[in-house]
Design a protein around this motif. Structure first.
Motif, PDB file in Angstrom:
ATOM      1  N   ILE A  64      -2.451   3.759  -2.959  1.00  0.00           N
ATOM      2  CA  ILE A  64      -2.600   2.891  -4.124  1.00  0.00           C
ATOM      3  C   ILE A  64      -1.973   1.536  -3.789  1.00  0.00           C
ATOM      4  O   ILE A  64      -0.915   1.470  -3.158  1.00  0.00           O
ATOM      5  CB  ILE A  64      -1.908   3.483  -5.365  1.00  0.00           C
ATOM      6  CG1 ILE A  64      -2.387   4.916  -5.619  1.00  0.00           C
ATOM      7  CG2 ILE A  64      -2.146   2.612  -6.587  1.00  0.00           C
ATOM      8  CD1 ILE A  64      -3.843   5.023  -5.986  1.00  0.00           C
ATOM      9  N   VAL A  65      -2.624   0.461  -4.209  1.00  0.00           N
ATOM     10  CA  VAL A  65      -2.024  -0.873  -4.060  1.00  0.00           C
ATOM     11  C   VAL A  65      -1.035  -1.059  -5.204  1.00  0.00           C
ATOM     12  O   VAL A  65      -1.423  -1.347  -6.339  1.00  0.00           O
ATOM     13  CB  VAL A  65      -3.103  -1.974  -4.082  1.00  0.00           C
ATOM     14  CG1 VAL A  65      -2.445  -3.353  -3.976  1.00  0.00           C
ATOM     15  CG2 VAL A  65      -4.093  -1.776  -2.950  1.00  0.00           C
ATOM     16  N   SER A  66       0.233  -0.873  -4.910  1.00  0.00           N
ATOM     17  CA  SER A  66       1.252  -0.923  -5.952  1.00  0.00           C
ATOM     18  C   SER A  66       2.627  -1.065  -5.314  1.00  0.00           C
ATOM     19  O   SER A  66       2.837  -0.692  -4.157  1.00  0.00           O
ATOM     20  CB  SER A  66       1.204   0.352  -6.801  1.00  0.00           C
ATOM     21  OG  SER A  66       2.339   0.446  -7.639  1.00  0.00           O
ATOM     22  N   HIS A  67       3.561  -1.582  -6.097  1.00  0.00           N
ATOM     23  CA  HIS A  67       4.957  -1.533  -5.690  1.00  0.00           C
ATOM     24  C   HIS A  67       5.436  -0.079  -5.782  1.00  0.00           C
ATOM     25  O   HIS A  67       5.115   0.631  -6.744  1.00  0.00           O
ATOM     26  CB  HIS A  67       5.817  -2.417  -6.595  1.00  0.00           C
ATOM     27  CG  HIS A  67       5.448  -3.865  -6.511  1.00  0.00           C
ATOM     28  ND1 HIS A  67       5.961  -4.706  -5.562  1.00  0.00           N
ATOM     29  CD2 HIS A  67       4.597  -4.603  -7.252  1.00  0.00           C
ATOM     30  CE1 HIS A  67       5.460  -5.918  -5.733  1.00  0.00           C
ATOM     31  NE2 HIS A  67       4.627  -5.881  -6.751  1.00  0.00           N
ATOM     32  N   GLU A  68       6.164   0.372  -4.807  1.00  0.00           N
ATOM     33  CA  GLU A  68       6.612   1.768  -4.781  1.00  0.00           C
ATOM     34  C   GLU A  68       7.434   2.102  -6.020  1.00  0.00           C
ATOM     35  O   GLU A  68       7.362   3.205  -6.553  1.00  0.00           O
ATOM     36  CB  GLU A  68       7.413   2.025  -3.502  1.00  0.00           C
ATOM     37  CG  GLU A  68       7.852   3.473  -3.346  1.00  0.00           C
ATOM     38  CD  GLU A  68       8.580   3.717  -2.033  1.00  0.00           C
ATOM     39  OE1 GLU A  68       9.089   4.834  -1.848  1.00  0.00           O
ATOM     40  OE2 GLU A  68       8.627   2.777  -1.204  1.00  0.00           O
ATOM     41  N   TRP A  69       8.210   1.146  -6.504  1.00  0.00           N
ATOM     42  CA  TRP A  69       9.050   1.390  -7.669  1.00  0.00           C
ATOM     43  C   TRP A  69       8.210   1.747  -8.884  1.00  0.00           C
ATOM     44  O   TRP A  69       8.581   2.616  -9.683  1.00  0.00           O
ATOM     45  CB  TRP A  69       9.883   0.151  -7.975  1.00  0.00           C
ATOM     46  CG  TRP A  69      10.745   0.311  -9.197  1.00  0.00           C
ATOM     47  CD1 TRP A  69      12.010   0.822  -9.260  1.00  0.00           C
ATOM     48  CD2 TRP A  69      10.365  -0.009 -10.541  1.00  0.00           C
ATOM     49  NE1 TRP A  69      12.446   0.834 -10.551  1.00  0.00           N
ATOM     50  CE2 TRP A  69      11.462   0.332 -11.365  1.00  0.00           C
ATOM     51  CE3 TRP A  69       9.223  -0.542 -11.121  1.00  0.00           C
ATOM     52  CZ2 TRP A  69      11.432   0.135 -12.731  1.00  0.00           C
ATOM     53  CZ3 TRP A  69       9.188  -0.726 -12.492  1.00  0.00           C
ATOM     54  CH2 TRP A  69      10.287  -0.389 -13.285  1.00  0.00           C
ATOM     55  N   LEU A 101       0.864  -1.176   0.000  1.00  0.00           N
ATOM     56  CA  LEU A 101       0.000   0.000   0.000  1.00  0.00           C
ATOM     57  C   LEU A 101       0.904   1.230   0.000  1.00  0.00           C
ATOM     58  O   LEU A 101       1.616   1.482   0.972  1.00  0.00           O
ATOM     59  CB  LEU A 101      -0.911  -0.019   1.229  1.00  0.00           C
ATOM     60  CG  LEU A 101      -2.011   1.045   1.264  1.00  0.00           C
ATOM     61  CD1 LEU A 101      -2.984   0.827   0.122  1.00  0.00           C
ATOM     62  CD2 LEU A 101      -2.740   0.999   2.594  1.00  0.00           C
ATOM     63  N   THR A 102       0.893   1.974  -1.120  1.00  0.00           N
ATOM     64  CA  THR A 102       1.820   3.094  -1.311  1.00  0.00           C
ATOM     65  C   THR A 102       1.031   4.373  -1.550  1.00  0.00           C
ATOM     66  O   THR A 102       0.057   4.378  -2.306  1.00  0.00           O
ATOM     67  CB  THR A 102       2.736   2.825  -2.519  1.00  0.00           C
ATOM     68  OG1 THR A 102       3.367   1.553  -2.345  1.00  0.00           O
ATOM     69  CG2 THR A 102       3.795   3.899  -2.635  1.00  0.00           C
ATOM     70  N   ASP A 103       1.460   5.454  -0.916  1.00  0.00           N
ATOM     71  CA  ASP A 103       0.804   6.746  -1.077  1.00  0.00           C
ATOM     72  C   ASP A 103       1.408   7.444  -2.295  1.00  0.00           C
ATOM     73  O   ASP A 103       2.608   7.764  -2.332  1.00  0.00           O
ATOM     74  CB  ASP A 103       0.991   7.601   0.171  1.00  0.00           C
ATOM     75  CG  ASP A 103       0.111   8.842   0.153  1.00  0.00           C
ATOM     76  OD1 ASP A 103      -0.469   9.152  -0.912  1.00  0.00           O
ATOM     77  OD2 ASP A 103       0.000   9.512   1.198  1.00  0.00           O
ATOM     78  N   LEU A 104       0.588   7.666  -3.307  1.00  0.00           N
ATOM     79  CA  LEU A 104       1.060   8.308  -4.537  1.00  0.00           C
ATOM     80  C   LEU A 104       1.582   9.713  -4.258  1.00  0.00           C
ATOM     81  O   LEU A 104       2.552  10.164  -4.891  1.00  0.00           O
ATOM     82  CB  LEU A 104      -0.088   8.349  -5.557  1.00  0.00           C
ATOM     83  CG  LEU A 104       0.203   9.035  -6.883  1.00  0.00           C
ATOM     84  CD1 LEU A 104       1.353   8.355  -7.608  1.00  0.00           C
ATOM     85  CD2 LEU A 104      -1.049   9.051  -7.763  1.00  0.00           C
TER      86      LEU A 104
END
Length: 513
Positions: A386-391, A352-355
């Protein structure tokens, strides 16, 4: 991943050591599993049924022969005489063997009797036969004071009938205890005969069931063997979908899942081939230019400082190209690991990454480039998990900002704005450049379709499109028009909010995302 991966699916090669045979040896046979699943319960049921039938048969034989024992006891009771009354009574009996011979079914069993008083005093018969110490059942099976029990006499098991026989005569009145014991040879022989006949029939039934089970299992597993033969007969690298129109309904999910796996493998192979083709094509040019520049420097066509400057520029372009191609391959790798949103299960869940945090971090990293061009930069962000890899989010933001910085004139304005609605977060990167034409906008997201050959490799927006597609979002490029002329370009990315964030997103101020 290489071309042999497709071969691994269709037909395992022999060059993988002993692992496939070992795995095959440990694998559970479907036919054996079905046969055991059918025959073991049937065998257990037959065994229980046979044991129960034997006990029921022996019980029925006891009931039949107990009636004979009772008749023998009554026959002896008819020979009794008594003198005296009750406690002073004296019993007499004369029992010739002929009186019992009529009740012997054959020569296999033998009868013994004992006549006693209620106190156990022997009147006649076999003294070695133990005196009865039991009680008459509350509801005897016959209309008489009779009890039946199993005992041992002279080292042999016997069945004993006990009859309490009232005796009355003009000379007295008393009560006799008549015991008649019979050995069990005849009963056991008949029970064994019935058991053997039953076992033969049960064995025949099990054999028929086994034969039917083998035939049915063989026919039921035939589609599996046929499908396996088709897969083994495939050529190396053949990942076309399996056509199994005659497959049973239970096998269709396996066929569909196999086709889905093969489609993913084919996609991986296509990406690999495209990557190798593009890498060979795109890297060949800068390497050739670099070789020419080095040869020119060696021949002294240009001075050393100028040659080094040109070589440095060529190396920089080749480095950027290689990094972007590797980034494009990494996006595809992460897509396969996490799976397209809602398409397939994730094998390695994303974070879970904050855009907004990612955008601010990337903007800080690129601040030297922004300052070098004297760009008026502004950033407006709000929480956007966002559910995503930070990269992936960092690479997406970095490419968009790089393009915007490159196309923003010195002293121009550049804005990054992140807003959200109930389900989506939108990041808009707005530059003040010349915008793009409709013809260029149609192909700009394709790999190696740069607006200018000298301004980039044409992979940045392709990477952005792959990332947004992998995250289930969209990306668009729109010219910003004011007073009839283009004042800049808006690159807008819409990404789904994390499920947990959609609840609080519905309660916040709605923006123009």
């Amino acid at each position: 991943m290489n071309a042999s991966d497709g071969h691994d699916v269709a037909q395992p090669p022999s060059g993988h050591g002993n692992r496939p045979p070992a795995a095959s040896a440990r694998a559970v046979s479907l036919r054996r599993f079905l046969l055991l699943g059918i025959l073991l319960p049937v065998g257990l049921l037959v065994t229980i049924n046979t044991f129960s039938l034997y006990n029921q048969t022996f019980g029925a034989l006891n009931t039949a022969y107990d009636r004979t024992l009772l008749a023998s006891a009554k026959s002896i009771g008819e020979q009794l005489e008594v003198t005296g009354y009750d406690g002073q009574s004296a019993l007499r009996v004369t029992v010739p063997y002929a009186a019992l011979e009529a009740f012997e079914a054959d020569n296999q069993s033998r009868l013994f009797y004992r006549v006693s008083s209620l106190q156990g005093e022997l009147v006649s018969g076999f003294a070695q036969l133990p005196f009865w110490r039991g009680t008459i059942p509350a509801k005897p099976p016959y209309a008489a004071l009779v009890d039946f029990y199993d005992d041992a006499f002279m080292g042999e098991p016997v069945r004993v009938a006990v009859l309490l026989q009232p005796v009355a005569s003009p000379q007295g009145r008393g009560m006799a205890v008549i015991q008649v014991a019979e050995t069990l040879e005849l009963r056991q022989a008949l029970a064994r005969k019935i058991l053997i006949d039953t076992l033969w029939r049960q064995a025949l039934l099990v054999a028929v069931i086994a034969l039917v089970a083998v035939v049915v299992v063989q026919r039921a597993t035939q589609p599996v063997r046929r499908l396996s033969a088709r897969l083994q007969a495939r050529t190396e690298g053949d990942l076309t979908p399996i056509a199994a129109p005659d497959a049973p309904r239970e096998l269709l999910p396996l066929v569909d899942a196999t086709n889905a796996v093969m489609a993913r493998l084919q996609h991986l192979l296509d990406n690999q081939k495209r990557f190798v083709r593009d890498a060979a094509h795109q890297l060949r040019t800068p390497l050739a230019v670099l070789k020419v520049q080095v040869q020119s420097a060696l021949r002294g066509d240009i001075d050393a400082h100028g040659a080094l400057l040109e070589i440095n520029q060529t190396v920089d372009r080749a480095t950027v190209l290689a990094n972007q191609m590797l980034a494009l391959a990494k996006v595809e790798q992460l897509r396969q690991q996490s799976g397209p949103r809602g398409d397939q299960p994730s094998t390695r869940p994303a974070d879970l990454t904050d855009l907004a945090d990612v955008a601010r971090t990337v903007a800080l990293d690129l601040s030297p480039l922004i300052a070098a061009r004297d760009i008026d930069f502004a950033i407006e962000t709000g929480p956007a998990p966002i559910v995503s890899h930070e990269w992936m989010l960092a690479e997406l933001t970095r490419n968009l900002l790089h393009n915007a910085i490159r196309h923003t004139p010195p002293g121009g304005a550049l804005t990054v704005r992140i807003v959200h609605d109930t389900h989506y977060a939108a990041m808009t990167v707005s530059d003040s450049g010349p915008g793009i034409s409709a013809e260029l906008a149609a192909r700009l997201f394709q790999p190696f379709s740069a607006g200018s050959v000298r301004s980039g490799s044409g992979l940045g927006l392709a990477i952005c499109r792959e990332i947004t597609s992998a995250l289930g979002g969209t990306i668009s490029l729109d010219n910003r028009v004011a007073h009839g002329r283009v004042t800049g370009l808006d690159a807008t990315v819409r990404l789904p909010l994390a499920p947990a964030a959609q609840a609080w997103g519905s309660g916040m101020v709605q923006n123009g995302a």
